[in-house]
Design a protein around this motif. Structure first.
Motif, short mmCIF file in Angstrom:
data_model
loop_
_atom_site.label_atom_id
_atom_site.label_comp_id
_atom_site.label_asym_id
_atom_site.label_seq_id
_atom_site.Cartn_x
_atom_site.Cartn_y
_atom_site.Cartn_z
N SER A 212 8.60 41.20 -25.09
CA SER A 212 9.57 40.23 -24.57
C SER A 212 9.71 39.09 -25.57
N THR A 213 10.83 38.41 -25.51
CA THR A 213 11.03 37.23 -26.33
C THR A 213 10.49 36.00 -25.60
N LEU A 214 10.37 34.88 -26.31
CA LEU A 214 9.82 33.65 -25.73
C LEU A 214 10.84 32.52 -25.91
N PRO A 215 11.88 32.52 -25.08
CA PRO A 215 12.93 31.50 -25.20
C PRO A 215 12.49 30.16 -24.64
N VAL A 216 13.26 29.13 -24.95
CA VAL A 216 13.02 27.79 -24.40
C VAL A 216 13.59 27.75 -22.98
N PRO A 217 12.78 27.37 -21.98
CA PRO A 217 13.28 27.30 -20.59
C PRO A 217 14.44 26.31 -20.45
N ASP A 218 15.34 26.60 -19.54
CA ASP A 218 16.55 25.79 -19.35
C ASP A 218 16.24 24.35 -18.98
N THR A 219 15.12 24.10 -18.30
CA THR A 219 14.81 22.74 -17.84
C THR A 219 14.73 21.73 -18.98
N PHE A 220 14.44 22.19 -20.19
CA PHE A 220 14.31 21.28 -21.32
C PHE A 220 15.66 20.88 -21.91
N SER A 221 16.74 21.52 -21.44
CA SER A 221 18.07 21.17 -21.93
C SER A 221 18.87 20.37 -20.90
N GLN A 222 18.23 20.03 -19.77
CA GLN A 222 18.94 19.27 -18.75
C GLN A 222 19.19 17.83 -19.20
N LYS A 223 20.22 17.23 -18.65
CA LYS A 223 20.59 15.87 -18.99
C LYS A 223 19.45 14.92 -18.65
N GLY A 224 19.11 14.05 -19.58
CA GLY A 224 18.03 13.09 -19.36
C GLY A 224 16.82 13.39 -20.20
N VAL A 225 16.53 14.67 -20.39
CA VAL A 225 15.43 15.03 -21.28
C VAL A 225 15.82 14.77 -22.73
N GLU A 226 17.14 14.87 -22.99
CA GLU A 226 17.69 14.55 -24.30
C GLU A 226 17.08 15.39 -25.41
N SER A 227 17.13 16.69 -25.21
CA SER A 227 16.62 17.61 -26.22
C SER A 227 17.49 17.54 -27.46
N LYS A 228 16.86 17.73 -28.63
CA LYS A 228 17.59 17.73 -29.89
C LYS A 228 18.47 18.97 -29.99
N ALA A 229 19.41 18.92 -30.92
CA ALA A 229 20.23 20.11 -31.18
C ALA A 229 19.34 21.23 -31.66
N SER A 230 19.58 22.41 -31.16
CA SER A 230 18.74 23.55 -31.51
C SER A 230 18.90 23.91 -32.97
N GLN A 231 17.77 24.22 -33.60
CA GLN A 231 17.80 24.74 -34.97
C GLN A 231 18.16 26.21 -34.92
N ALA A 232 18.62 26.73 -36.04
CA ALA A 232 18.96 28.16 -36.11
C ALA A 232 17.71 28.97 -35.81
N ALA A 233 17.80 29.84 -34.80
CA ALA A 233 16.63 30.63 -34.39
C ALA A 233 16.44 31.80 -35.32
N ALA A 234 15.16 32.06 -35.64
CA ALA A 234 14.85 33.22 -36.47
C ALA A 234 14.94 34.48 -35.61
N THR A 235 15.42 35.56 -36.20
CA THR A 235 15.50 36.83 -35.49
C THR A 235 14.11 37.38 -35.28
N ALA A 236 13.81 37.75 -34.03
CA ALA A 236 12.49 38.27 -33.72
C ALA A 236 12.31 39.64 -34.35
N ALA A 237 11.17 39.81 -35.04
CA ALA A 237 10.88 41.10 -35.66
C ALA A 237 10.20 42.01 -34.66
N ASN A 238 10.52 43.29 -34.71
CA ASN A 238 9.92 44.26 -33.79
C ASN A 238 8.62 44.82 -34.31
N GLY A 239 8.36 44.67 -35.61
CA GLY A 239 7.17 45.26 -36.19
C GLY A 239 6.26 44.21 -36.75
N ALA A 240 5.05 44.61 -37.08
CA ALA A 240 4.08 43.72 -37.70
C ALA A 240 4.43 43.54 -39.17
N PRO A 241 3.83 42.54 -39.88
CA PRO A 241 4.12 42.31 -41.28
C PRO A 241 3.93 43.54 -42.14
#
Length: 263
Positions: A212-241
């Motif tokens: 599964s992926t580990l996204p940022v929960p919606d509660t941190f983007s609600q008005k008042g928390v004032e979250s910063k603009a999201s940085q470009a997310a890295a694509t999750a790799a399916n395999g190990a290094p």
């Protein structure tokens, strides 16, 4: 009598197999150092988001481009001030080598994994019986808080002003997590310096039944928390290094074989 063409190609492949392996190992080491690294979850402090024994892949690339940890992200960080007990793990040479090149998570690295609740400039607090508040806005944590847990009844805190360059972190299993709340009397006041962050955990890679992926929960983007603009997310790799390293090594070796045949 000349040997068959197929036999010649077969011997040539086995002759170049060591080169393929060396290139794969080098690429795996580079990927582990600069791109993505596997970590093993050693405790229950992040349940149910992460279970003990899970393997997560951590994005180490975006910090190189100036990205800083955001509220709600699950991060891996070096022990900032003696949070972990001095209990070194017993390993063997094989485990050490595999950890070095990224094929296995390290058993001796003193790293922790928690969720970022507040960043530099935020005010964070939690009263007994109440929710965690960031800049006065209550967080709705039901999507990740361990079932049956309270936000902070075991260790209320704040209000606390998070200094610039620091992070306030907490585990999702609040009643089984020795996080920022329990280290306020130490050097950094329970905070984690941003320079100690290894990277953001982006995906549960193992076991496959828990992928599964580990996204940022919606509660941190609600008005008042004032979250910063999201940085470009890295694509999750399916395999190990190591798998990524092997994938990168194959075209290099094939290109080399072609050049040799053209001479």
């Amino acid at each position: 009598m000349k040997p068959a063409k197929g036999a010649k190609q077969q011997r040539s492949f086995w002759k170049e197999l060591p080169i393929l392996i060396v290139i794969a190992l080098i690429l795996a080491l580079v990927i582990k150092t600069f791109l993505v690294q596997a970590f093993s979850i050693p405790s229950n402090s992040m349940q149910n988001t992460l279970q003990q024994g899970d393997r997560v892949l951590v994005d180490k690339l975006t910090p190189w481009f100036g990205s800083k940890p955001e509220r709600g992200e699950v991060i891996v960080f070096h022990d900032p001030d003696g949070w972990l007990p001095e209990t070194p793990m017993q390993t063997n040479v094989f485990q050490d080598v595999m950890s070095f090149i990224g094929l296995m998570p390290s058993a001796n690295e003193k790293d922790l994994i928690k969720r970022v609740i507040a960043v530099g400039g935020d005010t964070v607090q939690c009263k007994r019986g109440g929710p965690v508040k960031v800049n006065g806005t209550p967080l709705k944590e039901t999507s990740y808080l361990y079932p049956g847990n309270t936000p902070c009844d075991d260790e209320p805190f704040g209000p606390i002003k998070v200094p610039k360059g620091k992070l306030w972190v907490m585990g999702d299993h609040r009643q089984d997590s020795l996080d920022s709340r329990y280290h306020q009397n130490q050097k950094y006041g329970g905070m984690v310096p941003e320079q100690e962050v290894v990277g953001r955990a982006i995906v549960v890679a193992w076991p496959v039944t828990r992928w599964s992926t580990l996204p940022v929960p919606d509660t941190f983007s609600q008005k008042g928390v004032e979250s910063k603009a999201s940085q470009a997310a890295a694509t999750a790799a399916n395999g190990a290094p190591a798998a990524l390293g092997l994938a990168g090594a194959v075209p290099i070796v094939l290109w080399r074989r072609k050049r040799l045949q053209e001479r």
